[in-house]
Design a protein around this motif. Structure first.
Motif, PDB file in Angstrom:
ATOM      1  N   ILE A  63       0.748  -1.389  -0.142  1.00  0.00           N
ATOM      2  CA  ILE A  63      -0.010   0.105   0.182  1.00  0.00           C
ATOM      3  C   ILE A  63       0.704   1.271  -0.032  1.00  0.00           C
ATOM      4  O   ILE A  63       0.580   2.038  -0.716  1.00  0.00           O
ATOM      5  N   LEU A  64       1.982   1.191   0.707  1.00  0.00           N
ATOM      6  CA  LEU A  64       2.922   2.434   0.705  1.00  0.00           C
ATOM      7  C   LEU A  64       3.605   2.688  -0.541  1.00  0.00           C
ATOM      8  O   LEU A  64       3.701   3.912  -1.056  1.00  0.00           O
ATOM      9  N   ASP A  65       4.157   1.529  -1.176  1.00  0.00           N
ATOM     10  CA  ASP A  65       4.892   1.648  -2.151  1.00  0.00           C
ATOM     11  C   ASP A  65       4.041   1.929  -3.518  1.00  0.00           C
ATOM     12  O   ASP A  65       4.837   2.688  -4.350  1.00  0.00           O
ATOM     13  N   ASN A  66       2.859   1.849  -3.494  1.00  0.00           N
ATOM     14  CA  ASN A  66       2.084   2.184  -4.487  1.00  0.00           C
ATOM     15  C   ASN A  66       1.032   3.226  -4.273  1.00  0.00           C
ATOM     16  O   ASN A  66       0.057   3.562  -5.154  1.00  0.00           O
ATOM     17  N   CYS A  68      -1.335   3.816  -2.276  1.00  0.00           N
ATOM     18  CA  CYS A  68      -2.814   3.185  -2.322  1.00  0.00           C
ATOM     19  C   CYS A  68      -3.574   4.053  -1.348  1.00  0.00           C
ATOM     20  O   CYS A  68      -3.125   4.251  -0.174  1.00  0.00           O
ATOM     21  N   LYS A  69      -4.744   4.633  -1.564  1.00  0.00           N
ATOM     22  CA  LYS A  69      -5.755   5.464  -0.677  1.00  0.00           C
ATOM     23  C   LYS A  69      -6.777   4.739  -0.240  1.00  0.00           C
ATOM     24  O   LYS A  69      -7.475   5.066   0.834  1.00  0.00           O
ATOM     25  N   THR A  70      -7.562   4.156  -1.435  1.00  0.00           N
ATOM     26  CA  THR A  70      -8.886   3.753  -1.140  1.00  0.00           C
ATOM     27  C   THR A  70      -8.845   2.337  -1.030  1.00  0.00           C
ATOM     28  O   THR A  70      -8.657   1.649  -2.052  1.00  0.00           O
ATOM     29  N   LYS A  91      -0.687   6.711   6.626  1.00  0.00           N
ATOM     30  CA  LYS A  91       0.567   7.327   6.035  1.00  0.00           C
ATOM     31  C   LYS A  91       0.211   7.838   4.912  1.00  0.00           C
ATOM     32  O   LYS A  91       0.860   8.774   4.083  1.00  0.00           O
ATOM     33  N   ASN A  92      -0.729   7.505   3.860  1.00  0.00           N
ATOM     34  CA  ASN A  92      -0.960   8.024   2.428  1.00  0.00           C
ATOM     35  C   ASN A  92      -2.314   8.973   2.525  1.00  0.00           C
ATOM     36  O   ASN A  92      -2.671   9.223   1.387  1.00  0.00           O
TER      37      ASN A  92
END
Length: 209
Positions: A63-66, A68-70, A91-92
């Motif tokens: 999720i962090l590397d890409n 991703c928010k939703t 974090k995003n």
């Protein structure tokens, strides 16, 4: 993000994983109940059935590397996976929509998420996921599948219209027979998805093309 927030998340996860060590007793009781009929989710209402710490770190990093928010999760249980998802979402500047069939699990998960300091980043819905998510229409950056295995494919198809280029799908327990319909569906659609297995075949990661 400060040290207090990090410690709160990790301390909560440590407490939950420690309690989950007793799952072999809880699962055993559930299996006894289902000895003369098909297994049902209610048979495991007291069992965590958690992802491993390695899996938790993997989904958090994905999720962090890409960015991703939703994030949508099928199968909250007592909230271990949700905490990993929500920590990354925080974090995003994102959020998590998660759904749990059993009310007792959802209530405890809500408390666990609060203990981790992540309530503001989680929309926890109680009930059959095919109902709680039937009106979901926002773009999905990351989908986490870890609920009742026979529902993987129906739920996936329900949400498929919300996928966009580079949507990530993480499906747990792909070594279980109940997930075969989902596996057959996604592996055949090579024009839409690129899929790889990880954790020795326990999970699939797919990307929407």
């Amino acid at each position: 993000m400060n040290i207090y927030e990090i410690n709160t998340v990790e301390k909560t996860l440590d407490v939950l994983y420690n309690d989950a060590k007793k799952d072999f007793i809880r699962i055993g009781r559930g299996l006894i109940k289902s000895a003369f009929r098909p297994m049902q989710p209610i048979d495991f209402k007291h069992a965590y059935l958690p992802i491993s710490k390695e899996q938790g770190e993997t989904i958090r990093q994905l999720i962090l590397d890409n960015n991703c928010k939703t994030i949508v999760e099928f199968g909250t249980s007592f909230g271990i996976s949700t905490i990993y998802l929500a920590d990354a979402a925080r974090k995003n500047d994102g959020n998590v929509v998660t759904t749990e069939l059993l009310e007792n699990k959802a209530k405890q998960a809500s408390q666990n998420i609060e203990d981790a300091g992540l309530t503001d980043y989680v929309d926890l819905r109680i009930g059959d996921a095919m109902e709680t998510l039937k009106d979901y229409d926002k773009p999905i950056d990351f989908l986490f599948l870890d609920g009742w295995k026979d529902l993987y494919l129906p739920l996936f198809r329900l949400l498929e219209s919300c996928f966009h280029k580079n949507t990530l799908i993480y499906a747990d327990n792909m070594d279980m027979t109940g997930t075969q319909d989902y596996a057959n569906y996604i592996l055949k659609k090579k024009d839409k998805y690129v899929t790889q297995d990880i954790h020795n075949g326990k999970a699939y990661i797919s990307k929407f093309l």
